[in-house]
Design an enzyme around this catalytic site. Structure first.
Site, PDB file in Angstrom:
ATOM      1  N   ARG A   1       0.868  -1.170   0.000  1.00 25.90           N
ATOM      2  CA  ARG A   1       0.000   0.000   0.000  1.00 25.90           C
ATOM      3  C   ARG A   1       0.910   1.226   0.000  1.00 25.90           C
ATOM      4  NH1 ARG A   1      -1.980  -3.569   3.945  1.00 25.90           N
ATOM      5  NH2 ARG A   1      -4.087  -4.385   3.535  1.00 25.90           N
ATOM      6  N   LYS A  46      -1.379  -2.553   8.573  1.00 22.77           N
ATOM      7  CA  LYS A  46      -2.518  -1.982   9.303  1.00 22.77           C
ATOM      8  C   LYS A  46      -2.639  -2.647  10.664  1.00 22.77           C
ATOM      9  CE  LYS A  46      -5.547  -0.656   5.452  1.00 22.77           C
ATOM     10  NZ  LYS A  46      -6.857  -0.916   4.811  1.00 22.77           N
ATOM     11  N   HIS A  94      -2.475   2.083  -5.942  1.00 21.24           N
ATOM     12  CA  HIS A  94      -3.239   0.863  -5.672  1.00 21.24           C
ATOM     13  C   HIS A  94      -3.400   0.017  -6.935  1.00 21.24           C
ATOM     14  CE1 HIS A  94      -4.733  -0.396  -1.831  1.00 21.24           C
ATOM     15  NE2 HIS A  94      -5.783  -0.976  -2.380  1.00 21.24           N
ATOM     16  N   ARG A 131      -0.615  -2.294  -6.968  1.00 20.55           N
ATOM     17  CA  ARG A 131      -0.862  -3.360  -5.985  1.00 20.55           C
ATOM     18  C   ARG A 131      -1.797  -4.412  -6.578  1.00 20.55           C
ATOM     19  NH1 ARG A 131      -1.086  -4.623  -0.431  1.00 20.55           N
ATOM     20  NH2 ARG A 131      -3.136  -5.181   0.406  1.00 20.55           N
ATOM     21  N   HIS A 144      -3.687  -8.928   3.845  1.00 18.38           N
ATOM     22  CA  HIS A 144      -5.129  -8.899   4.119  1.00 18.38           C
ATOM     23  C   HIS A 144      -5.413  -9.677   5.399  1.00 18.38           C
ATOM     24  CE1 HIS A 144      -6.171  -8.252  -0.414  1.00 18.38           C
ATOM     25  NE2 HIS A 144      -5.904  -7.114   0.207  1.00 18.38           N
ATOM     26  N   TYR A 196      -9.877 -11.147  -6.364  1.00 18.90           N
ATOM     27  CA  TYR A 196      -9.021 -11.381  -7.525  1.00 18.90           C
ATOM     28  C   TYR A 196      -9.418 -12.635  -8.296  1.00 18.90           C
ATOM     29  CZ  TYR A 196      -6.183  -7.707  -5.518  1.00 18.90           C
ATOM     30  OH  TYR A 196      -5.766  -6.508  -5.016  1.00 18.90           O
TER      31      TYR A 196
END
Length: 276
Positions: free
Chosen positions: A133, A157, A219, A222, A245, A254
């Site tokens: 990211r 994150k 992004h 990514r 994730h 995806y």
């Protein structure tokens, strides 16, 4: 007919929302509902929803108007005019999830080869190679790069720290850019301060528009990396870990992309694929 009620609702909004734009949008949607004189019940909300569909509004726009109406019915509940909020009981239109955009391999090569600036080339190469990211990229320090093992120490994150691999090609461009620098922010702006995510977005947009004539974001790179890895046979669980994730659901999008198969010859000859 509902003038007094509308005025009272406006005061209700003033006490709860600071954004003038938000309050104005709520008022406009509620006034539209009231203009049809529909009842304050499920049938009334469904009839209003039907009117919006006939106008050709998107699911997103209809749901936004229903959200405004829900606030209005919470106000009516507080006043004792209704017992329940009927908006919570009606079926709402399902919004289509937009699939992530990605670049085909030839587009990616065209983009990367158009970048002559050493910093910018290293930045784009690393961003694609790692699938980071943009917030993760700009927070990197030189000390986070392990050139011997080709991996980065990345702060994900929620404060999680993970090691993310990068390819030899990206490492070579990065070494060329650093010129022996051992400490401090990995990517610098012209004032020798840490580069901002806003600047990274501008850099990528400029090169993409000038080379492949597409308006893309960090992004997009990514998503491109994730798509290429999945096409090459990477397991979905491994891809989840690679992208950072927390849930497999975020990675599963995806698998729904309508992908073109990368040819075996292209895979064998493409320099980026070989380096990875």
């Amino acid at each position: 007919m509902h003038t007094a009620l509308i005025e009272e609702f406006e005061r209700y909004l003033d006490a709860r929302y600071s954004s003038h734009h938000t309050k104005r949008a709520y008022m406009k949607d509620v006034e539209e509902f009231l203009s049809h004189s529909f009842g304050f019940d499920i049938e009334g909300v469904e009839r209003f929803e039907s009117v919006l569909f006939k106008k050709g509004l998107s699911s997103k726009s209809i749901n936004r108007k229903l959200a405004s109406l829900s606030v209005f019915f919470e106000f009516l509940k507080q006043k004792g005019i209704v017992e329940k909020n009927p908006v919570k009981l009606v079926d709402k239109p399902k919004q289509k999830k937009s699939l992530p955009k990605f670049l085909e391999v030839d587009e990616l090569v065209g983009l990367l080869e158009s970048v002559k600036d050493k910093r910018d080339r290293a930045l784009l190469e690393l961003l694609y190679s790692t699938g980071l990211r943009v917030s993760e990229l700009v927070s990197l320090n030189v000390e986070d790069v392990d050139f011997d093992n080709l991996r980065l120490k990345v702060r994900r994150k929620g404060g999680r720290v993970m090691y993310v691999p990068f390819g030899r090609r990206a490492g070579e461009y990065l070494l060329e850019y650093l010129k022996g620098r051992k400490t401090g922010p990995l990517f610098l702006n012209r004032y020798n301060n840490r580069i901002s995510d806003r600047m990274v977005r501008k850099i990528i947009k400029r090169y993409a528009l000038g080379s492949i004539f597409k308006d893309i974001s960090p992004h997009t790179l990514r998503h491109t990396r994730a798509t290429h890895l999945l096409n090459s046979g990477m397991d979905l669980r491994l891809l989840q870990r690679f992208l950072g994730h927390s849930s497999i659901r975020a990675t599963q999008i995806y698998t729904h992309l309508n992908l073109k198969e990368l040819s075996d010859v292209y895979d064998k000859t493409h320099p980026i694929v070989n380096d990875e």
